[in-house]
Scaffold this motif. Structure first.
Motif, short mmCIF file in Angstrom:
data_model
loop_
_atom_site.label_atom_id
_atom_site.label_comp_id
_atom_site.label_asym_id
_atom_site.label_seq_id
_atom_site.Cartn_x
_atom_site.Cartn_y
_atom_site.Cartn_z
N SER A 75 -30.37 15.75 20.70
CA SER A 75 -29.19 15.17 20.04
C SER A 75 -28.24 14.48 21.02
CB SER A 75 -28.43 16.26 19.27
OG SER A 75 -27.95 17.24 20.16
N LEU A 78 -27.50 10.81 20.76
CA LEU A 78 -26.48 10.33 19.84
C LEU A 78 -25.24 9.86 20.59
CD1 LEU A 78 -25.46 10.03 16.88
CD2 LEU A 78 -24.52 12.31 17.15
N SER A 84 -26.81 4.81 20.89
CA SER A 84 -25.76 5.65 20.31
C SER A 84 -24.90 4.84 19.35
CB SER A 84 -24.87 6.21 21.42
OG SER A 84 -23.69 6.76 20.87
N ARG A 91 -23.78 0.86 14.14
CA ARG A 91 -24.33 2.11 13.63
C ARG A 91 -23.27 3.21 13.51
NH1 ARG A 91 -28.61 4.22 16.97
NH2 ARG A 91 -29.06 5.46 15.13
N GLU A 94 -23.33 5.64 10.51
CA GLU A 94 -24.41 6.63 10.61
C GLU A 94 -24.00 7.78 11.53
OE1 GLU A 94 -28.15 4.82 11.89
OE2 GLU A 94 -27.43 2.94 11.03
N GLY A 95 -23.35 7.43 12.62
CA GLY A 95 -22.91 8.45 13.57
C GLY A 95 -21.90 9.40 12.96
N ALA A 97 -21.58 10.04 9.75
CA ALA A 97 -22.30 10.86 8.76
C ALA A 97 -23.02 12.01 9.45
CB ALA A 97 -23.28 9.99 7.98
N TYR A 98 -23.61 11.73 10.60
CA TYR A 98 -24.29 12.79 11.36
C TYR A 98 -23.28 13.85 11.83
CZ TYR A 98 -27.00 15.16 14.93
OH TYR A 98 -27.64 16.12 15.69
N SER A 101 -22.43 16.11 9.09
CA SER A 101 -23.50 17.07 8.78
C SER A 101 -23.48 18.25 9.75
CB SER A 101 -24.86 16.37 8.82
OG SER A 101 -25.30 16.15 10.15
N LEU A 102 -22.85 18.08 10.90
CA LEU A 102 -22.69 19.15 11.89
C LEU A 102 -21.35 19.88 11.74
CD1 LEU A 102 -23.99 17.33 15.10
CD2 LEU A 102 -25.25 18.93 13.64
#
Length: 152
Positions: A75, A78, A84, A91, A94-95, A97-98, A101-102
């Motif tokens: 990871s 990222l 990244s 992007r 997307e980052g 959103a990731y 999720s954490l």
């Protein structure tokens, strides 16, 4: 044995003076996971800037999801490579959103630590337009974004 002297950088007990108000503000916030930027030698003007971020965790209750050690988990890409979303800003959604999720709650930008301050300005500009960003705080030259909590 290795007979060479190791270079050691002095660190004031309270951390860097430029970060004091930021970490005082963060210390008053509920404990959560956070990301501090820049998180890569590709964008930072200070080699291994993550070490300053790790040291600062002694001043606040937040779990840092980026850092520096002899082991780099998958990871880490990222944050640290050209791919990244915090370096290739197209992007960025997307980052974020990731990160959500954490269960990351805070994204902290240290614009003064970027080799190209315009990169930090562009991250700030783009992040404040994202729907997953619910608050922005500016503390003594730093910008803190608060992310929406992940849906259960």
């Amino acid at each position: 044995a290795w007979p060479n002297a190791l270079r050691v950088e002095p660190m004031p007990p309270g951390g860097r003076a430029i970060d004091q108000q930021l970490y005082t503000w963060l210390a008053r916030q509920p404990a959560a996971a956070m990301l501090e930027l820049p998180a890569s030698s590709l964008t930072a003007q200070i080699p291994q800037v993550e070490l300053y971020h790790q040291y600062a965790t002694l001043q606040h209750p937040h779990r840092l999801i980026n850092g520096y050690s002899g082991f780099n988990p998958t990871s880490a890409d990222l944050f640290e490579t050209h791919h990244s979303p915090f370096i290739t800003l197209e992007r960025l959604p997307e980052g974020i959103a990731y990160l959500r999720s954490l269960d990351v709650r805070f994204v902290v930008l240290h614009p003064h630590d970027y080799a190209q301050p315009g990169h930090a300005v562009e991250i700030i500009r783009r992040m404040q337009t994202l729907p997953d960003v619910v608050e922005r705080h500016d503390v003594d030259g730093h910008t803190i974004f608060v992310l929406a909590t992940a849906a259960p």
